[in-house]
Design a protein around this motif. Structure first.
Motif, PDB file in Angstrom:
ATOM      1  N   PHE A   1       0.834  -1.204   0.000  1.00  0.00           N
ATOM      2  CA  PHE A   1       0.000   0.000   0.000  1.00  0.00           C
ATOM      3  C   PHE A   1       0.864   1.249   0.000  1.00  0.00           C
ATOM      4  O   PHE A   1       0.659   2.166  -0.802  1.00  0.00           O
ATOM      5  N   TRP A   2       1.862   1.302   0.893  1.00  0.00           N
ATOM      6  CA  TRP A   2       2.690   2.495   1.001  1.00  0.00           C
ATOM      7  C   TRP A   2       3.582   2.672  -0.218  1.00  0.00           C
ATOM      8  O   TRP A   2       3.813   3.803  -0.658  1.00  0.00           O
ATOM      9  N   VAL A   3       4.088   1.570  -0.775  1.00  0.00           N
ATOM     10  CA  VAL A   3       4.932   1.676  -1.972  1.00  0.00           C
ATOM     11  C   VAL A   3       4.128   2.253  -3.135  1.00  0.00           C
ATOM     12  O   VAL A   3       4.559   3.200  -3.810  1.00  0.00           O
ATOM     13  N   VAL A   4       2.942   1.689  -3.381  1.00  0.00           N
ATOM     14  CA  VAL A   4       2.128   2.168  -4.500  1.00  0.00           C
ATOM     15  C   VAL A   4       1.650   3.584  -4.244  1.00  0.00           C
ATOM     16  O   VAL A   4       1.591   4.409  -5.154  1.00  0.00           O
ATOM     17  N   LYS A   5       1.327   3.892  -2.992  1.00  0.00           N
ATOM     18  CA  LYS A   5       0.876   5.247  -2.663  1.00  0.00           C
ATOM     19  C   LYS A   5       1.958   6.281  -2.996  1.00  0.00           C
ATOM     20  O   LYS A   5       1.675   7.324  -3.597  1.00  0.00           O
ATOM     21  N   VAL A   6       3.206   6.019  -2.618  1.00  0.00           N
ATOM     22  CA  VAL A   6       4.297   6.949  -2.933  1.00  0.00           C
ATOM     23  C   VAL A   6       4.490   7.052  -4.441  1.00  0.00           C
ATOM     24  O   VAL A   6       4.697   8.146  -4.981  1.00  0.00           O
ATOM     25  N   LEU A   7       4.388   5.929  -5.143  1.00  0.00           N
ATOM     26  CA  LEU A   7       4.541   5.952  -6.599  1.00  0.00           C
ATOM     27  C   LEU A   7       3.451   6.802  -7.256  1.00  0.00           C
ATOM     28  O   LEU A   7       3.722   7.568  -8.183  1.00  0.00           O
ATOM     29  N   THR A   8       2.224   6.675  -6.779  1.00  0.00           N
ATOM     30  CA  THR A   8       1.140   7.461  -7.376  1.00  0.00           C
ATOM     31  C   THR A   8       1.327   8.955  -7.119  1.00  0.00           C
ATOM     32  O   THR A   8       0.975   9.784  -7.969  1.00  0.00           O
ATOM     33  N   THR A   9       1.875   9.312  -5.965  1.00  0.00           N
ATOM     34  CA  THR A   9       2.074  10.730  -5.680  1.00  0.00           C
ATOM     35  C   THR A   9       3.111  11.350  -6.602  1.00  0.00           C
ATOM     36  O   THR A   9       2.924  12.454  -7.120  1.00  0.00           O
ATOM     37  N   GLY A  10       4.207  10.633  -6.809  1.00  0.00           N
ATOM     38  CA  GLY A  10       5.235  11.141  -7.712  1.00  0.00           C
ATOM     39  C   GLY A  10       4.758  11.188  -9.146  1.00  0.00           C
ATOM     40  O   GLY A  10       5.003  12.161  -9.876  1.00  0.00           O
ATOM     41  N   MET A  11       4.073  10.128  -9.558  1.00  0.00           N
ATOM     42  CA  MET A  11       3.551  10.089 -10.923  1.00  0.00           C
ATOM     43  C   MET A  11       2.531  11.201 -11.151  1.00  0.00           C
ATOM     44  O   MET A  11       2.512  11.846 -12.204  1.00  0.00           O
TER      45      MET A  11
END
Length: 272
Positions: free
Chosen positions: A33-43
């Motif tokens: 969850f946290w990995v994908v969440k950080v990726l979505t914020t940067g993207m």
């Protein structure tokens, strides 16, 4: 990092989903969850910049708003958590939330040191209304349309707040690497505070949730910015593309393995 460790307030065995009951509409809070969440914020940060440069600010915001609305309509239409639908909605919230904060600053001239507290007030208002209505801010019980509406209002507010806060620190002299270091340390504090009993589980979760936005955005901006501005010089297009591929990989893995769905709900789905 499991939901037991970081979010708490898990439903008791009596209140967990049974066959025929509404399923929870959000994923379990695991490390994925946290990995994908950080990726979505940067993207979302670089995609917003890329679209604004490609289409112009007004068409980009219009397109982002339409895509954001369509993604949420689809999310509300399904009856349970579906990985690709949920994370598509998160991506569009990230893109549109970034545009919302940027419009306030660029188009309306609102400084970051004013928009940041404004978004704090907006998020606090969402939480106050949510708690007054439902008596909980836990994401373990997002099983009704009303709770889901509060949840997504909070998510949108956190993205706008995180964008403004990240831009505020980046423009205050910390630059990209300084902002990355600041938010990397800051995001660990809620977990530490919760484990030591200084911060409740729900407050710890939402604090970390807000901080993922400036952390991911600072990372993506550092990768995209030119070396003259302290970045790696990859450009917003390649960074958007590479982070999108990473998101697709993680979400595809979760969709297949269902590692972000509780065993109880997996059993209910199999039996349905």
């Amino acid at each position: 990092m499991s939901t037991d460790h970081f979010l708490g307030h898990r439903p008791s065995s009596r209140s967990r989903v049974h066959i025929g009951e509404a399923a929870n509409k959000v994923p379990e809070v695991t490390v994925y969850f946290w990995v994908v969440k950080v990726l979505t914020t940067g993207m979302g940060e670089t995609a917003s910049d890329f679209l604004a440069r490609l289409l112009g600010p007004v068409p980009a915001v219009a397109l982002g708003g339409l895509a954001f609305t369509a993604a949420l309509v689809l999310q509300f239409a399904v009856r349970r958590y579906v990985a690709w639908i949920y994370w598509t909605a998160i991506v569009m919230v990230s893109v549109f939330g970034t545009m919302t904060a940027d419009v306030l600053h660029v188009a309306l001239g609102v400084p970051y040191d004013l928009s940041t507290p404004l978004f704090v007030v907006a998020l606090a208002a969402v939480f106050a209304l949510w708690y007054a209505s439902e008596r909980t801010l836990s994401i373990h019980a997002v099983r009704t349309r009303r709770r889901e509406a509060f949840y997504w209002a909070a998510v949108l507010a956190t993205f706008a707040l995180g964008t403004a806060a990240g831009d505020l620190t980046a423009s205050s002299g910390l630059a990209y690497l300084g902002s990355i270091a600041l938010f990397a340390v800051a995001i660990a504090l809620p977990a530490v505070a919760h484990r030591t009993g200084l911060l409740g589980a729900v407050a710890a979760f939402w604090t970390a949730y807000v901080l993922t936005r400036p952390l991911g955005a600072s990372l993506a901006d550092w990768m995209a910015a030119s070396p003259a501005h302290g970045g790696l010089g990859w450009g917003v297009g390649p960074v958007t593309l590479s982070w999108t591929v990473a998101i697709l990989g993680f979400v595809g893995y979760l969709a297949v393995t269902r590692k972000d769905v509780t065993a109880t709900e997996r059993g209910a789905r199999s039996a349905a």
